[in-house]
Design a protein around this motif. Sequence first.
Motif, PDB file in Angstrom:
ATOM      1  N   ASP A  44      -2.610   3.116  -7.078  1.00 37.38           N
ATOM      2  CA  ASP A  44      -1.364   2.360  -7.246  1.00 37.38           C
ATOM      3  C   ASP A  44      -0.297   2.767  -6.233  1.00 37.38           C
ATOM      4  O   ASP A  44       0.495   1.937  -5.798  1.00 37.38           O
ATOM      5  CB  ASP A  44      -0.802   2.588  -8.655  1.00 37.38           C
ATOM      6  N   VAL A  45      -0.252   4.063  -5.905  1.00 35.27           N
ATOM      7  CA  VAL A  45       0.843   4.527  -5.044  1.00 35.27           C
ATOM      8  C   VAL A  45       0.540   4.289  -3.565  1.00 35.27           C
ATOM      9  O   VAL A  45       1.423   3.948  -2.795  1.00 35.27           O
ATOM     10  CB  VAL A  45       1.146   6.028  -5.297  1.00 35.27           C
ATOM     11  N   ARG A  48      -1.490  -0.281  -2.300  1.00 38.64           N
ATOM     12  CA  ARG A  48      -1.052  -1.548  -2.888  1.00 38.64           C
ATOM     13  C   ARG A  48      -1.258  -2.732  -1.944  1.00 38.64           C
ATOM     14  O   ARG A  48      -1.165  -3.877  -2.353  1.00 38.64           O
ATOM     15  CB  ARG A  48       0.426  -1.482  -3.289  1.00 38.64           C
ATOM     16  N   ARG A  49      -1.476  -2.433  -0.645  1.00 34.33           N
ATOM     17  CA  ARG A  49      -1.654  -3.529   0.310  1.00 34.33           C
ATOM     18  C   ARG A  49      -2.963  -3.373   1.072  1.00 34.33           C
ATOM     19  O   ARG A  49      -3.005  -3.523   2.281  1.00 34.33           O
ATOM     20  CB  ARG A  49      -0.478  -3.576   1.283  1.00 34.33           C
TER      21      ARG A  49
ATOM     22  N   GLN B  94       7.840  -2.453  -8.038  1.00 42.46           N
ATOM     23  CA  GLN B  94       6.771  -1.445  -7.995  1.00 42.46           C
ATOM     24  C   GLN B  94       6.827  -0.656  -6.684  1.00 42.46           C
ATOM     25  O   GLN B  94       6.652   0.564  -6.668  1.00 42.46           O
ATOM     26  CB  GLN B  94       5.419  -2.135  -8.137  1.00 42.46           C
ATOM     27  N   ASP B  95       7.106  -1.363  -5.589  1.00 42.19           N
ATOM     28  CA  ASP B  95       7.282  -0.675  -4.297  1.00 42.19           C
ATOM     29  C   ASP B  95       8.377   0.381  -4.390  1.00 42.19           C
ATOM     30  O   ASP B  95       8.232   1.492  -3.897  1.00 42.19           O
ATOM     31  CB  ASP B  95       7.696  -1.667  -3.202  1.00 42.19           C
ATOM     32  N   GLY B  98       7.226   3.386  -5.942  1.00 44.95           N
ATOM     33  CA  GLY B  98       6.392   4.124  -4.989  1.00 44.95           C
ATOM     34  C   GLY B  98       7.249   4.888  -3.993  1.00 44.95           C
ATOM     35  O   GLY B  98       6.987   6.057  -3.696  1.00 44.95           O
ATOM     36  N   HIS B  99       8.320   4.257  -3.511  1.00 42.32           N
ATOM     37  CA  HIS B  99       9.207   4.938  -2.554  1.00 42.32           C
ATOM     38  C   HIS B  99       9.791   6.200  -3.174  1.00 42.32           C
ATOM     39  O   HIS B  99       9.891   7.237  -2.540  1.00 42.32           O
ATOM     40  CB  HIS B  99      10.349   4.009  -2.119  1.00 42.32           C
TER      41      HIS B  99
END
Lengths: 98, 336
Positions: A44-45, A48-49, B94-95, B98-99
């Motif tokens: 997930d971390v 994601r791409r 969600q990004d 993550g950051h």
Amino acid sequence: MNTPALKEWPLWEIFVRSKQGLEHKHCGSLHAADAAQALHMARDVYTRRQEGVSIWVLPSAAITASNPDDKGELFDPAADKIYRHPTFYEIPEEVGHM
Amino acid sequence: MYTQSFSVPDNAGQKSARTPSTENPELMAAFDARIDADGRIEPQDWMPEAYRKTLVRQISQHAHSEIVGMLPEGNWISRAPSLKRKAILIAKVQDEGGHGLYLYSAAETLGTSRDQMLEGLHSGKAKYSSIFNYPTLNWADVGVIGWLVDGAAIMNQIPLCRCSYGPYARAMVRVCKEESFHQRQGYEALLVMMQGTEAQRAMVQDAVNRLWWKCLAMFGPPDADSPNSAQGMRWGIKRISNDDLRQKFIDATVPQAKVLGVTLPDPDLKWNEARQHHDYGQIDWQEFWDTVEGNGPCNKERLSTRVKAHNEGQWVRDAALAHARKQQQRAHKEAA
Ligand SMILES: [Fe+2]
Ligand SMILES: [Fe+2]
């Protein structure tokens, strides 16, 4: 052997293979209770791409690193061994690519 | 996102006791030489205590901003106007989570712990970007956050990719790669609204009016009032000054606003041929500092939402640990 009781989520180092045929590369770290959870969270971390096709997770505590103070001792001796590089050798031009 | 001018002192208002430098002069000279040669510092390398402290404060404030930054937009996930916008917004939020994780990890390499940082945030001691202490009142706010807030954050973060501290710089490279989608999705959402009804266009203008000045303040106090900026520059932590970044942001945004068809709410905003930059009006710094100090419209709400989420997740963290412990014990029994 006694393992110390887990008190908090330990730190894991994450390595991602970006595509088949390439090596796994270190991309960061995260906290997780165990390896399975670390894998799950790394997905997930860090992917994601579609950044990866495979993930390794490794307890950070398992890494033995060289000491920065030993940098000179460890790596400087290679500096004057220029004969280890192909450019050290002069080959007549007519030989062509070698 | 999201650094503002980091870093504002966590104990703003109190006098910081300046400890005299007691660093080993030889190590200090080697460190300075490496910085002067535009070299990088890695976690195991020797570094002066003040450099370490500055980075811990800046990176943790930056991480907190990413995490708290999820809240104003997260409020809109269940109310997004279409499934497409909802999926986009979830991906963006969600990004940001993550950051926050990349940044907490980077800060941990300096010797602080996740628990310590979270405790700082949850107790209200640690700061985060003041922009998140304003409410998101209508759907256009979500678009304006992407366009302007993420846009300002990108301006701030691109120079941080060249920060002298390796783990921070690497985290920023990853973050910057993801940010450009954030800004573009926001701008595009606004373009769509501007092609809608009169009421929709008014919503966009209203959101811009409320957020424009707050975005300019994100770059931090004017250079003349940023005593720590010079040291940050000296150390290669900060590469471009607050005022220069702010100017860059304004110059980049004016043509975007024109295409969008909104007015930036500043009567003094105009092109200065001599400077080759836009002139702009006075930022309300009193209001900025009031918000930083905890008295903005949403400070209390944001913090309590964050603390509540953390507390309600406690059983998940405990359960995961209990499971890991059991697995470990089982593995040992089998090995014995
Ligand atoms: Fe972000
Ligand atoms: Fe963002």
